[in-house]
Design an enzyme around this catalytic site. Structure first.
Site, PDB file in Angstrom:
ATOM      1  N   CYS A   1       0.823  -1.216   0.000  1.00 17.96           N
ATOM      2  CA  CYS A   1       0.000   0.000   0.000  1.00 17.96           C
ATOM      3  C   CYS A   1       0.852   1.259   0.000  1.00 17.96           C
ATOM      4  O   CYS A   1       0.369   2.326  -0.350  1.00 17.96           O
ATOM      5  CB  CYS A   1      -0.958  -0.016   1.184  1.00 17.96           C
ATOM      6  SG  CYS A   1      -0.155   0.054   2.799  1.00 17.96           S
TER       7      CYS A   1
ATOM      8  N   ARG B   1      -5.780   4.192  -6.269  1.00 16.07           N
ATOM      9  CA  ARG B   1      -6.473   4.861  -5.152  1.00 16.07           C
ATOM     10  C   ARG B   1      -7.418   5.918  -5.717  1.00 16.07           C
ATOM     11  O   ARG B   1      -8.562   6.060  -5.282  1.00 16.07           O
ATOM     12  CB  ARG B   1      -5.463   5.545  -4.207  1.00 16.07           C
ATOM     13  CG  ARG B   1      -4.547   4.603  -3.442  1.00 16.07           C
ATOM     14  CD  ARG B   1      -5.294   3.744  -2.452  1.00 16.07           C
ATOM     15  NE  ARG B   1      -6.062   4.529  -1.478  1.00 16.07           N
ATOM     16  CZ  ARG B   1      -5.545   5.072  -0.371  1.00 16.07           C
ATOM     17  NH1 ARG B   1      -4.282   4.912  -0.073  1.00 16.07           N
ATOM     18  NH2 ARG B   1      -6.308   5.751   0.476  1.00 16.07           N
TER      19      ARG B   1
HETATM   20  N1  NVA Z   1      -0.361  -0.001   8.175  1.00 18.68           N
HETATM   21  C1  NVA Z   1       0.071   1.311   7.740  1.00 18.68           C
HETATM   22  C2  NVA Z   1      -0.585   1.688   6.464  1.00 18.68           C
HETATM   23  C3  NVA Z   1      -0.188   3.042   5.934  1.00 18.68           C
HETATM   24  C4  NVA Z   1      -0.923   3.425   4.691  1.00 18.68           C
HETATM   25  C5  NVA Z   1      -0.229   2.318   8.840  1.00 18.68           C
HETATM   26  O1  NVA Z   1      -1.311   2.244   9.425  1.00 18.68           O
HETATM   27  O2  NVA Z   1       0.622   3.154   9.115  1.00 18.68           O
HETATM   28  N1   CP Z   2      -1.380   3.884   1.327  1.00 17.11           N
HETATM   29  C1   CP Z   2      -1.727   5.022   1.941  1.00 17.11           C
HETATM   30  O1   CP Z   2      -2.802   5.149   2.540  1.00 17.11           O
HETATM   31  O2   CP Z   2      -0.801   6.014   1.824  1.00 17.11           O
HETATM   32  P1   CP Z   2      -0.801   7.414   2.578  1.00 17.11           P
HETATM   33  O3   CP Z   2      -0.533   7.140   4.028  1.00 17.11           O
HETATM   34  O4   CP Z   2       0.289   8.190   1.916  1.00 17.11           O
HETATM   35  O5   CP Z   2      -2.145   8.066   2.418  1.00 17.11           O
END
Ligand code: NVA
Ligand code: CP
Length: 302
Positions: free
Chosen positions: A261, A289
């Site tokens: 992600c 996204r």
């Molecule tokens: N697991 C991560 C995803 C960031 C998009 C977080 O929560 O920081």
């Molecule tokens: N993958 C994702 O949600 O990235 P950001 O934290 O940059 O929004």
């Protein structure tokens, strides 16, 4: 009744599939330069209590492309940071904007916002779930394989918000999911149990090799999520052997894709070679996204 987008589990597989079809259609229109102002005159409030690059930019650009407008709200310069209750914020924002996207810590916060709002609330990541990301991920999987059903996806790493969302997705879309998490870092028990009770085929193991074996999709995420920064060193020790590297990818299906992600930590959960290698679809995934969220917004607001 106002529909919200708080968890994939609140939507049927058929409904989510419809959103993915719309996302593909909107992506095509955008690539052809065909205007698609489905949300002309609409405004989205975007409440961020955690950092973001992709979520913020893709929602804001998405609204622009749909003919609407998005407002960035941070706790630092709103009354939320000074303790104004969520239920008051919810009722006030409901009088101004047409929908709110929120990124915060507790899932209960987005639920409370939804309970007090008269407009759709979208979960832009909590400690528990990241449903918008999964819609982009599934759109990417569909683009690569033409389907989601019947595939095998492997999750390697922390049983975090992304892992929980993959579990919900497996239940909704009927693909096989194998999760490899180190002991003590399992996904949410209730989410796993509900998914299995609904018939989902989900394996939970501590062995990344077992999970990745013949997988069509291999995915991972950071070992320490936002809010867990002080656990970084302990997690680095606990997650030894959980890096998705070329050796692990070799166990997956030959045509497999690698997903993340983002943001990624090269040399921790994923090797540089895999992230930048031929299996990696992470940039398409990040682009999606935009398209997936436009479809979510259009579904909630039209
Ligand atoms: N697991 C991560 C995803 C960031 C998009 C977080 O929560 O920081
Ligand atoms: N993958 C994702 O949600 O990235 P950001 O934290 O940059 O929004």
């Amino acid at each position: 009744m106002t529909r919200h987008f708080l968890s994939l589990a609140d939507w049927t597989g058929e409904e989510l599939g419809g959103i993915l079809d719309l996302a593909a259609d909107l992506k095509n229109k955008q690539q052809q330069g065909e205007p698609h102002p489905l949300l002309a005159g609409k405004t989205l409030g975007m409440l961020f209590e955690k950092s973001s690059t992709r979520t913020r930019v893709s929602f804001e650009v998405g609204l622009t492309q749909l003919g609407g407008h998005a407002i960035f709200l941070s706790p630092r310069d709103t009354q939320i940071g000074r303790g104004e209750p969520i239920k008051d914020t919810a009722r006030v924002l409901s009088r101004y904007v047409d929908a709110v996207m929120v990124r915060t810590f507790a899932q209960e916060t987005v639920e409370e916002l939804a309970n007090w709002s008269t407009i759709p609330i979208i979960n832009g990541l909590t400690d528990l779930l990241h449903p918008c990301q999964l819609m982009a991920d599934l759109l990417t999987v569909k683009e690569r394989f033409g389907k989601v059903e019947g595939l095998k996806a492997a999750w390697v790493g922390d049983g975090n918000n992304m892992a929980n969302s993959w579990i919900n997705a497996a239940a909704a879309f009927g693909f096989k999911l194998a999760l490899a998490c180190p002991g003590g870092y399992n996904p949410d028990e209730k989410i796993l149990e509900d998914a299995r009770n609904s018939g989902a085929d989900i394996l939970l193991t501590e062995d990344p090799r077992e999970a990745v074996e013949s997988a069509d999709v291999v995915t991972t995420d950071v070992w320490a999520s936002m809010g867990q920064e002080e656990e970084q060193a302990k997690r680095e020790a606990d997650f030894q052997g959980f890096m998705v590297d070329e050796g692990l990818m070799n166990l997956s299906a030959e045509h497999s894709i690698f997903m993340h992600c983002l943001p990624a930590h090269r040399g921790e959960e994923v090797s540089e070679g895999v992230l930048e290698g031929p299996h990696s679809v992470v940039w398409d995934q990040a682009e999606n996204r935009l398209h997936a969220q436009k479809a979510i917004l259009a579904t909630l607001l039209t």
